[in-house]
Design a protein around this motif. Structure first.
Motif, PDB file in Angstrom:
ATOM      1  N   VAL A  62       0.877  -1.158   0.000  1.00 26.78           N
ATOM      2  CA  VAL A  62       0.000   0.000   0.000  1.00 26.78           C
ATOM      3  C   VAL A  62       0.919   1.214   0.000  1.00 26.78           C
ATOM      4  CG1 VAL A  62      -1.772   1.277   1.243  1.00 26.78           C
ATOM      5  CG2 VAL A  62      -1.823  -1.215   1.252  1.00 26.78           C
ATOM      6  N   LEU A  63       0.764   2.049  -1.016  1.00 28.45           N
ATOM      7  CA  LEU A  63       1.629   3.211  -1.179  1.00 28.45           C
ATOM      8  C   LEU A  63       0.843   4.494  -0.939  1.00 28.45           C
ATOM      9  CD1 LEU A  63       3.193   2.100  -4.585  1.00 28.45           C
ATOM     10  CD2 LEU A  63       4.103   1.669  -2.306  1.00 28.45           C
ATOM     11  N   LEU A  64       1.388   5.381  -0.136  1.00 25.35           N
ATOM     12  CA  LEU A  64       0.830   6.715   0.030  1.00 25.35           C
ATOM     13  C   LEU A  64       1.591   7.626  -0.925  1.00 25.35           C
ATOM     14  CD1 LEU A  64      -0.989   8.792   1.389  1.00 25.35           C
ATOM     15  CD2 LEU A  64       0.715   8.983   3.216  1.00 25.35           C
ATOM     16  N   ILE A  65       0.882   8.213  -1.880  1.00 28.57           N
ATOM     17  CA  ILE A  65       1.483   8.983  -2.960  1.00 28.57           C
ATOM     18  C   ILE A  65       0.963  10.419  -2.935  1.00 28.57           C
ATOM     19  CG2 ILE A  65       1.687   9.172  -5.486  1.00 28.57           C
ATOM     20  CD1 ILE A  65       2.967   6.621  -4.594  1.00 28.57           C
ATOM     21  N   GLU A  66       1.868  11.355  -3.146  1.00 30.95           N
ATOM     22  CA  GLU A  66       1.481  12.751  -3.343  1.00 30.95           C
ATOM     23  C   GLU A  66       1.453  13.010  -4.851  1.00 30.95           C
ATOM     24  OE1 GLU A  66       2.974  17.289  -2.358  1.00 30.95           O
ATOM     25  OE2 GLU A  66       4.043  15.596  -1.486  1.00 30.95           O
ATOM     26  N   LYS A  67       0.325  13.557  -5.331  1.00 35.29           N
ATOM     27  CA  LYS A  67       0.158  13.829  -6.756  1.00 35.29           C
ATOM     28  C   LYS A  67       0.195  15.328  -7.013  1.00 35.29           C
ATOM     29  CE  LYS A  67      -3.171  12.011  -9.065  1.00 35.29           C
ATOM     30  NZ  LYS A  67      -4.424  11.429  -9.559  1.00 35.29           N
ATOM     31  N   ALA A  68       0.901  15.713  -8.062  1.00 38.62           N
ATOM     32  CA  ALA A  68       0.893  17.085  -8.552  1.00 38.62           C
ATOM     33  C   ALA A  68       0.995  17.013 -10.066  1.00 38.62           C
ATOM     34  CB  ALA A  68       2.042  17.883  -7.960  1.00 38.62           C
ATOM     35  N   CYS A  69      -0.086  17.330 -10.742  1.00 44.69           N
ATOM     36  CA  CYS A  69      -0.169  17.190 -12.210  1.00 44.69           C
ATOM     37  C   CYS A  69       0.214  15.763 -12.596  1.00 44.69           C
ATOM     38  CB  CYS A  69       0.701  18.225 -12.901  1.00 44.69           C
ATOM     39  SG  CYS A  69       0.149  19.902 -12.620  1.00 44.69           S
ATOM     40  N   SER A  70       1.261  15.599 -13.389  1.00 44.99           N
ATOM     41  CA  SER A  70       1.666  14.250 -13.799  1.00 44.99           C
ATOM     42  C   SER A  70       2.771  13.686 -12.911  1.00 44.99           C
ATOM     43  CB  SER A  70       2.132  14.265 -15.257  1.00 44.99           C
ATOM     44  OG  SER A  70       3.256  15.113 -15.374  1.00 44.99           O
ATOM     45  N   ASP A  71       3.230  14.469 -11.934  1.00 45.93           N
ATOM     46  CA  ASP A  71       4.283  14.010 -11.026  1.00 45.93           C
ATOM     47  C   ASP A  71       3.693  13.258  -9.844  1.00 45.93           C
ATOM     48  OD1 ASP A  71       6.228  15.237 -12.592  1.00 45.93           O
ATOM     49  OD2 ASP A  71       6.107  17.111 -11.460  1.00 45.93           O
ATOM     50  N   ARG A  72       4.416  12.239  -9.408  1.00 44.22           N
ATOM     51  CA  ARG A  72       4.024  11.465  -8.228  1.00 44.22           C
ATOM     52  C   ARG A  72       5.227  11.318  -7.314  1.00 44.22           C
ATOM     53  NH1 ARG A  72      -0.182   6.785  -9.143  1.00 44.22           N
ATOM     54  NH2 ARG A  72      -1.733   7.930 -10.328  1.00 44.22           N
TER      55      ARG A  72
END
Length: 87
Positions: A62-72
């Protein structure tokens, strides 16, 4: 220039598939050290799931990811590879 709002998701990874769970802004907690945390159980509950469902789905991570546009950006990874549900 517009200030971008940080968005977060949980990604459930298994051998056969990957599933994203959206996280609402109010679910994101930031501690005094500036570390981000999002209680997995509350996000699962919102998506009508329980921890046991992750074992049934044979989730590896289980991954907690921060998204900004196409960046992760990976914030945290929880490995389920060696965990077993005690019944």
């Amino acid at each position: 220039m517009q200030n971008q709002q940080r968005k977060f998701i949980y990604v459930l990874e298994s051998v056969s598939e990957s599933k994203e769970l959206c996280i609402e802004d109010f679910e994101v907690l930031e501690n005094a050290d500036g570390e981000i945390d999002v209680p997995l159980d509350s996000v699962l509950k919102k998506h009508h799931m329980k921890l046991e469902d992750l074992f049934e789905m044979k989730v590896d991570k289980v991954l907690l990811i921060e998204k900004a546009c196409s960046d992760r950006k990976l914030i945290r990874s929880i490995s389920f590879e060696f965990l077993r549900l005690n019944k």
